[in-house]
Design an enzyme around this catalytic site. Structure first.
Site, mmCIF file in Angstrom:
data_model
loop_
_atom_site.group_PDB
_atom_site.id
_atom_site.type_symbol
_atom_site.label_atom_id
_atom_site.label_comp_id
_atom_site.label_asym_id
_atom_site.label_seq_id
_atom_site.Cartn_x
_atom_site.Cartn_y
_atom_site.Cartn_z
ATOM 1 N N GLU A 175 8.511 -8.723 9.661
ATOM 2 C CA GLU A 175 8.171 -9.364 10.932
ATOM 3 C C GLU A 175 9.243 -9.132 12.000
ATOM 4 O OE1 GLU A 175 5.411 -12.959 9.088
ATOM 5 O OE2 GLU A 175 7.460 -13.430 9.695
ATOM 6 N N GLU A 235 0.269 -9.986 5.041
ATOM 7 C CA GLU A 235 0.540 -11.296 4.423
ATOM 8 C C GLU A 235 -0.634 -12.225 4.672
ATOM 9 O OE1 GLU A 235 4.127 -13.206 5.684
ATOM 10 O OE2 GLU A 235 5.364 -11.404 5.490
#
Length: 976
Positions: free
Chosen positions: A465, A558
């Site tokens: 991220e 995810e």
């Protein structure tokens, strides 16, 4: 004493002591005053492992995995770094002869260390992810007995934990090149020593004058993968004072049946190496015609060749050797125009990614080959094909990658950057990443060299991220730039000879064979632009996974959900106050809020409700009575949740999605969320929901449309197949039965077959079962079997509560195979409540053999005769199986249980236990790990199912197998 080219691992006999409690210097410890044994302040040490692992082993502190014990352990922020600065000590025997050299190797330490050997000091500089190799030839004791002491220091910036916790604590750990999860996350409590220690392998290795360093193997492909070349480049170091005349040998073998090896190639080259010089040498490429390729799990076999390189020095003989299992395969990827997701290809074949996120095996870094083997085989058993090594965890170890090579799991390996810690978290910190960018790149390059020869390694990613700081990102892009052989989608059509003259050999690159992506939400992952567009992470309505608006991007890195383990794990990891159920708090809008007990909250429990969006998925079955009831109902929800997640993604294979990675598959700690198996290695029912949904050819019900679908992820077209759909009610009747025949299923496609009409028919039952079977018409062999329990829209499963009282007659037959401490058992369970329809043979559940299937090999084990008994025989299965394992020929292997009710034998599950006469209340008797070919399964009337069970038994333990179920709760206990 290791042979030339071999290593001796130093993994036993270590002692440890806190540095402040040792008044001796490293020189004294390794000359005149060595510790004599585990007497205070010294204790037995865990190497490889962490300081905290050593303290736990010696019961100096409590078990941080148990209850609230972690709260009783000093955090390094409170104790200071000195508290977790430790001496480690061991002895080893080594006596060199002639021109031999000895290296002392540390594959990783955290975070820096001073090494003393026989009174001589050497320094291991900072960095958790770098190898250290020390030549110690001149400081060995002439008598062969050597004393080694290592003073290990924690990370420089261990940080502190804010009262509210958070992702990565105060983020200070991000200033170092180390694991970032250790300050705590929303799925783990803080690790008190920040993983300080000798956490990876320590070894000694003997060479002659010339040493082999970091060989690089690469395969290139031509003519539709029929012509394959193996490229190899090595570094050679001449440690002698003269020119070394060397013969280099590269040998490639493959193992045939019966431990017979076939020599594929043997090549010898000659090279001269100047005194004290280090050179790079590239072998002429080796040619293979139609070799066996390496394929991911569910796509084909994981063919591996053994590549061996040796160097012989004139006047000395063999000086060094190196071996590696290597798979010939090509991995490509590009951003798919149809979906916007990254689409992977292996050996030219598109692969729909269904995988999981991985942190690490154990948060005390008690890493072992056995644990890794179980971890990775579990992922293969679930039919997954990719593991993502998350950036806040480890650069995984060669043993991890070895088993990914063996079981066919592609690996996405991230470097040590996370959005939370590196510039995007709360509070915002470390926007420029670690303080020492040079150290980061040194660790990155060393990690690449350590792992690059593994066929399972599919891609490098800069961070989780987040992208690395600009200079690091640029350096990684340059270092990992693809070789021209691997830049194009598709195969090379230019002849190798022409390419070889135009480009340098691909094995001369640092890597160059697999793509580098700058971050987990960039370039074909999530929205591709780095916005927070992964997730969600909470419980979902199962049908939502199939809806158009559920997730809009092509590849989700995810998506997470719940993960309560079985009740035995709760009892094994928590005191009785942790066995209290959550409070089910009714809200004005009709939803339920779960309020967990403090221990569950500490262990990061994720509720089975999401007020305002998702009704409590456990309460759908009725309010749980106790811990066992709660955990059993949680397994029902786990199975449905994860099967629906993967079926929803698979339903839109290539039309909307190219892949999905579940957050996450396991926990490195005793957490209560996001896992398919717990830290004790017992599977949840979600494991088998995943296994069902991710099979390579799969029949499923679209929960949003009630259409039957078949997902064919293979490259083969299926013809002359049929689907049998049957609905069963709680009275054991079959109000709906239909066969959809004459089906052809094209490769790599999802086919919508027909709507299931039952719920729209007159008087549908509020709760019912649906059994789907895809089978070959020619022999009734089952390709895919899928069993659902369903309720009408807006309904619930509460009618299943009285269904527990049904008494369904079962017949259980067993075959047992033993080899040493390994048991392989085949249990066949038959639901006798009705005779099967003679018109079909699908009730036997004879499953078609999968080409890629490598689950259970029972042929190598010693069989014990399988003797069926008279149906009226009443002898308990307990005694019969005991006699069988005692090798008595008159034992019987069939048990029958009486029952007068007709219906589905619902949610049956096997478990394996140690058979103990003096079993204590609450004592955990499970034998773990166990591999099951299926579990948490249900049988309609007349149906039978075989389940293969594989496990190893500790010395002196007699195993017993237990069968329980929703309406079979008395259990069947069998001593083996």
């Amino acid at each position: 004493m290791p042979e030339i080219g071999e290593k001796t691992v130093l993994d036993s006999g270590w002692l440890a002591a806190r540095s402040t409690e040792v008044q001796l210097t490293g020189t004294q410890l390794t000359t005149t005053h060595p510790p004599t044994g585990p007497t205070s302040p010294w204790m037995e040490a865990v190497v490889p492992g962490t300081v905290l692992a050593t303290l736990v082993k010696n019961k100096v502190v409590g078990d941080p995995f148990y209850g609230l014990e972690n709260e009783m352990i000093f955090d390094i922020a409170d104790s200071g770094r000195e508290y977790y600065t430790f001496w480690f000590f061991t002895k080893f025997q080594c006596k060199l002869t002639g021109k031999q050299h000895l290296d002392l190797n540390f594959r990783a330490i955290n975070y820096s260390a001073e090494v003393y050997l026989n009174g001589h000091k050497k320094v291991l500089p900072k960095g958790m992810f770098r190898r250290h190799s020390l030549e110690v030839t001149d400081i060995l004791n002439p008598n062969g007995s050597n004393l080694l002491a290592v003073l290990v220091h924690p990370p420089d910036h261990p940080g502190s934990i804010p009262p509210e916790g958070g992702q990565g604590g105060d983020h200070e750990i991000g200033k170092d090149v180390a694991t970032q999860y250790v300050e705590g996350w929303d799925w783990i409590a803080p690790v008190r020593d920040r993983n300080t220690g000798i956490w990876d392998e320590v070894s000694i290795s003997v060479t002659g004058p010339v040493k082999i360093i970091d060989p690089h193997l690469v395969s290139s492909f031509f003519d539709r993968y029929t012509r394959v070349y193996l490229h190899a480049t090595i570094e050679l170091e001449n440690r002698s004072a003269w020119v070394a005349e060397c013969s280099l040998n590269i040998q490639v073998t493959t193992e045939l049946e019966g431990n017979v090896c076939l020599m594929e190639h043997l090549q010898t080259q000659h090279v001269s190496i100047p005194s004290r010089a280090r050179i790079q040498y590239t072998f002429p490429q080796l040619f293979f015609y139609k070799p066996n390729l390496w394929w991911p799990n569910c796509m084909g076999k994981q063919s591996l060749y053994n590549v061996s390189i040796t160097v012989d020095v004139k006047g000395f003989g063999e000086s060094d050797s190196w071996t590696q299992l290597f798979g010939l395969r090509k991995i490509e990827s590009h951003i798919d125009t149809a979906t916007g997701g990254r689409l992977f290809k292996v050996n030219g074949q598109p692969i729909f990614i269904r995988g999981g996120n991985w942190i690490l095996s154990d948060c005390l870094l008690r890493l072992s080959k056995e644990r890794y083997k179980t971890d990775i085989k579990f992922h293969a058993d679930m039919n997954l094909n990719m593991i993502r090594c998350w950036g806040g965890g480890l650069a995984e170890r060669p043993e991890f990658y070895h088993y990914c090579d063996v079981y066919g799991l592609l690996v996405w390996q991230e470097f040590w950057i996370t959005g939370d810690v590196d510039g995007r978290g709360v509070p915002v910190s470390n926007p420029n990443g670690p303080l020492d960018h040079g150290l980061f790149m040194l660790c990155a390059r060393d990690t690449i060299k350590l792992l690059r020869n593994h066929p399972s390694l599919a891609l490098w990613v800069g961070g989780n991220e987040q992208v690395p700081p600009a200079d690091i990102n640029t350096a990684l892009k340059n270092d990992l730039k693809l070789h021209p052989f691997f830049e194009t989608n598709g195969e090379n059509i230019t002849p190798m000879e022409e390419l070889s003259s135009k480009f340098k050999d691909p094995s001369q690159y640092l890597d160059g064979t697999r793509v580098y992506i700058q971050g987990s939400m960039w370039d074909g992952f999530a929205n591709g632009k780095g916005d927070f567009t992964d997730g969600p992470y909470k419980i979902q309505n199962p049908e939502d996974f199939f809806k158009d608006n559920f997730y809009e991007y092509g590849f989700n890195p995810e998506v997470g959900s719940v993960g309560i383990p079985v009740a035995a794990t709760i009892r094994a990891t928590m005191p009785p106050e942790g066995w209290q159920l959550p409070l089910f708090k009714k809200l004005p809008d009709g939803y339920t809020e779960e309020v967990p007990n403090p221990i569950w909250e500490y262990h990061k429990y994720l509720p089975y409700s999401n007020p305002g969006e998702v009704h409590d998925q456990i309460e759908l079955y009725g309010t749980p009575r106790d811990l066992d009831d709660f955990c059993l109902k949680a397994q029902l929800a786990n199975y449905i949740q994860y099967r629906a997640l993967l079926e929803g993604w698979s339903s839109r294979m290539w039309s909307k999605y190219t892949g999905v990675l579940i957050w996450k598959t396991q926990n490195p700690w005793s957490g209560l969320r996001g896992q398919f198996y717990d830290h004790l290695l017992d599977q949840t029912a979600g494991f088998y929901g995943c296994r069902c949904a991710a099979e390579p050819i799969h029949v499923q019900l679209n929960l949003a449309t009630y259409f039957l679908e078949v997902v064919n992820t293979t490259a083969e077209e299926l013809s002359n197949v049929a689907i049998e759909a049957s609905v069963w009610d709680l009275e054991g009747a079959c109000p709906y039965y239909k066969v959809f025949d004459k089906l052809s299923l094209p490769p790599k496609k999802v086919v919508s077959i027909s709507e299931i009409k039952y719920p729209k028919s007159k008087n549908p039952k509020p709760v019912f079962f649906l059994l789907l079977k895809l089978y070959h018409v020619s022999n009734y062999s089952i390709i895919s079997r899928n069993f659902y329990w369903l309720h009408l829209p807006g309904g619930d499963y509460k009618l299943l509560e009285p269904y527990r009282n049904k008494r369904i007659p079962l017949k259980i037959t067993s075959k047992v195979f033993i080899k040493g401490s390994t048991y392989e058992i085949e249990m066949t369970v038959l639901n006798k409540s009705k005779k099967p329809d003679p018109k079909t043979l699908t009730y036997k559940n004879n499953f078609a053999i999968r080409n890629d299937d490598g689950n259970f090999d029972m042929t190598s084990l010693e069989p014990i005769s399988n003797i069926e008994t008279d149906p009226n025989q009443t002898t308990g299965l307990f005694q019969r199986l005991y006699r069988q394992f005692s090798k008595e020929t008159n034992g019987l292997k069939v048990a029958e249980t009486n029952g007068s009710d007709a219906g589905v034998a619902f949610f049956l599950n096997f478990s394996v236990h140690a058979s103990k006469i003096d079993h204590q209340e609450g004592e955990d008797s499970r034998i773990l790990p166990v591999h099951y070919s299926d579990n948490y399964f249900s049988l309609v009337p007349g149906e039978e199912m075989s389940v293969k069970i594989s496990f190893k038994v500790p010395p002196g333990v007699s195993p017993r197998v237990t069968l329980k179920g929703w309406n079979y709760h008395h259990g069947l206990h069998t001593v083996l």
